[in-house]
Design a protein around this motif. Structure first.
Motif, mmCIF file in Angstrom:
data_model
loop_
_atom_site.group_PDB
_atom_site.id
_atom_site.type_symbol
_atom_site.label_atom_id
_atom_site.label_comp_id
_atom_site.label_asym_id
_atom_site.label_seq_id
_atom_site.Cartn_x
_atom_site.Cartn_y
_atom_site.Cartn_z
ATOM 1 N N LEU A 1 169.012 43.891 47.367
ATOM 2 C CA LEU A 1 170.024 42.918 46.959
ATOM 3 C C LEU A 1 169.985 41.673 47.837
ATOM 4 N N ASP B 1 169.600 49.879 38.597
ATOM 5 C CA ASP B 1 170.570 48.790 38.602
ATOM 6 C C ASP B 1 171.363 48.851 39.901
ATOM 7 N N ALA C 1 174.212 46.676 42.501
ATOM 8 C CA ALA C 1 175.177 45.576 42.556
ATOM 9 C C ALA C 1 175.982 45.665 43.841
ATOM 10 N N HIS D 1 179.372 43.765 45.768
ATOM 11 C CA HIS D 1 180.531 42.896 45.579
ATOM 12 C C HIS D 1 181.047 42.488 46.960
ATOM 13 N N ARG E 1 173.518 41.111 41.955
ATOM 14 C CA ARG E 1 173.021 42.224 41.139
ATOM 15 C C ARG E 1 171.511 42.107 41.001
ATOM 16 N N ARG E 2 170.878 43.267 40.955
ATOM 17 C CA ARG E 2 169.426 43.269 40.769
ATOM 18 C C ARG E 2 169.034 44.471 39.930
ATOM 19 N N THR E 3 168.110 44.241 39.011
ATOM 20 C CA THR E 3 167.590 45.330 38.187
ATOM 21 C C THR E 3 166.091 45.472 38.442
#
Length: 558
Positions: A45, A63, A65, A67, A95-97
């Motif tokens: 991330l 996935d 994420a 915050h 966020r990263r996929t």
């Protein structure tokens, strides 16, 4: 600070959501449970390189994420506005996929982003001190790199780097000029001879093609004259010329227009043909004038062709290359003549070197001041880490200007009072290196503006009272910062404000990793497990309760 972390289908994690708080948070669990996966996820991330193997087997995509809560005055707000990536006020979502086929995508507040943008934002929020810190201490450039990070010498390094690039450019030009000058005199003589030959000829661009065409035309003059005369005679000059016949046809049709007005269309076509034929005759007369035999011009063209051909053969060139190569020879001569002014280039190089030394001295002064501050901060931490008489120092050696400055910097280590200070890489043991790395990381963290600090098993290789001291350091850092630490030491974990346990489970032949926030009772059980291994006894439970009670009431409590 990092408010939450969500992972799905990441390595052996099916799905995990972690809610984090301010202060010191410890992540514990058995070896192989996947504690460091949380650090790996935050690395991704933060824009680190992805590997398709990080996608959980059997899944199409991982996935991740994170915050974050942002302070109102944080510069990231400005960066997000400039990039048109603003989200909810005071918040940031990264966020990263990762696809199983190797593709990766990044998002900032839901907006598609580049890895560079991810790195720049995360770099202002997270600083990671990894397990490799002790290993890098023995590297040849580790002390210098540590100083520059600790002292935030970015501007000084940038100015020096720009000066070094300018100096290097001039130095390369000077070396090149000296070499070319030594080799270039003969070439200058050759160029002058070739340019003198071309000066006598004065070739023009595209001249060879044009003169060849003219020569071909002049050499076939009689054939051209015969063809043009024949065409003129048959069109307009002969007794039965086409133009006369057209006139007669037009007159004949014109006399019948009263009888059949529709003949006017045919008459118009004949008139058009007559007009075009008259224009053709006019052009043929012009061609006739041009095609008139001109022996003098033919001789002149042949002489010019011969001169161009001889000159090209003399210079071992094609005739059509002469004009272009003349310009190239002139440019090469100008370059060689400019190289003869080595003294001017040497003067510019000397001036650039003087300016570079000034920048290098400024960088050295900043590094030396930072070295004192860093060594004082580290040495103040060593007693708590079980090394009360040890001392770390940084030693500078002046060197010729290099890309990174004019200093060679080394860590020197004095293990006890009265001992000779020697290079750290040759003196400190593995256990000492681990604790020194932790002290440096802690000192750097105290001066680091990022709100979240991550320590990935920074306590490796130590235990007992030293582990207690490490835990206290982490807790102290947690008073003003969010500190996340993966640890295997109960002395460290007991100092945390918040504790998570990473568990490994088997299901349907697959291995999964889960993360659970521990309540006070569960936390006591986990500390007891860490104290006694897998078997939890009443003795380890009492010890765990005592450690946690001391944590709540002792000097390290928050």
């Amino acid at each position: 600070m990092l408010r939450s972390l969500h992972l799905r289908d990441f390595v052996i994690v099916a799905e995990v959501s972690i809610q984090l708080e301010q202060g010191f948070t410890a992540f514990t669990g058995e070896t192989g449970a996947g504690k460091s996966l949380l650090i790996d996820a935050l690395g991704l991330l933060s824009g680190e390189r992805a590997d398709p193997k990080m996608v959980r087997p059997g899944s199409k995509r991982a996935d991740l994420a994170a915050h974050f809560d942002l302070d109102p005055g944080h510069r990231i707000h400005r960066d997000l506005r400039d990039a048109d990536m603003e989200g909810d006020e005071g918040e940031l979502l990264l966020r990263r996929t990762l696809d199983a086929d190797g593709r990766s995508k990044a998002y900032i507040n839901g907006h598609p982003a580049t890895m560079q943008q991810l790195r720049e934002l995360a770099g202002q929020l997270i600083t990671t001190h990894g397990q490799q810190a002790s290993a890098t201490l023995t590297g040849s450039e580790s002390a210098r790199l540590c100083l520059d990070r600790y002292g935030s010498h970015t501007d000084l390094l940038g100015a020096y780097s720009k000066g070094f690039q300018q100096y290097s450019l001039l130095r390369d030009r000077f070396d090149h000029a000296k070499t070319r000058l030594a080799e270039g005199q003969l070439r200058l003589e050759q160029l002058q001879w070739m340019l003198d030959s071309l000066q006598d000829v004065q070739p023009k661009a595209k001249e060879w093609e044009a003169i060849q065409a003219e020569h071909h035309r002049l050499s076939h003059g009689e054939k051209l004259l015969e063809a043009i005369h024949t065409a003129l005679e048959q069109c307009v000059d002969g007794d039965d010329a086409v133009l006369s016949r057209l006139y007669r046809m037009s007159a004949k049709l014109a006399s019948c227009i009263d009888v059949d007005p529709s003949l006017s269309a045919s008459l118009e076509l004949l008139d058009n043909a007559r007009i075009q034929l008259e224009e053709a005759a006019q052009q043929l007369r012009h061609d006739l004038e041009r095609a008139e035999a001109d022996p003098a011009r033919f001789a002149e063209v042949e002489a010019r062709m011969s001169l161009l051909h001889q000159t090209a053969r003399k210079l071992r060139l094609a005739p059509e290359e002469l004009a272009e190569r003349q310009e190239a020879f002139l440019e090469e001569r100008r370059e060689l003549e400019a190289l003869s002014d080595v003294a001017d280039i040497e003067r510019q190089m000397s001036e650039a070197l003087d300016e570079l030394r000034i920048l290098g001295m400024a960088l050295r002064s900043a590094r030396q001041a930072t070295a004192l501050s860093l060594s004082d901060s580290v040495n103040a931490l060593l007693p708590a880490l079980g090394m009360p008489k040890a001392k770390l120092s940084l030693v500078f050696d002046a060197i010729d200007p290099q890309a990174h400055g004019m200093d060679r910097v080394n860590f020197f280590w004095q293990a006890h009072a009265g001992a000779e200070a020697r290079p750290l890489a040759k003196t400190a043991s593995g256990g000492e290196l681990s604790r020194i790395a932790l002290a440096i990381s802690t000192a750097a963290a105290q001066s680091n503006p990022t709100p979240t600090l991550i320590f990935d098993e920074a306590d490796a290789g130590v235990g007992g009272a030293v582990g207690q001291a490490i835990g206290e350091l982490m807790r102290e850092l947690g008073q003003s910062r969010q500190v996340l630490c993966v640890t295997h030491l109960p002395q460290v974990a007991s100092q945390a404000h918040q504790q998570f346990k990473v568990l490994k489970r088997e299901q349907d032949g697959m291995t999964y990793s889960d993360v659970r926030a521990l309540d006070p009772k569960e936390r006591c059980e986990e500390i007891a497990r860490m104290l006694g291994g897998k078997a939890i006894t009443e003795t380890t439970r009492r010890a765990a309760k005592e450690m946690l009670r001391l944590d709540r009431t002792g000097s390290g409590s928050g």
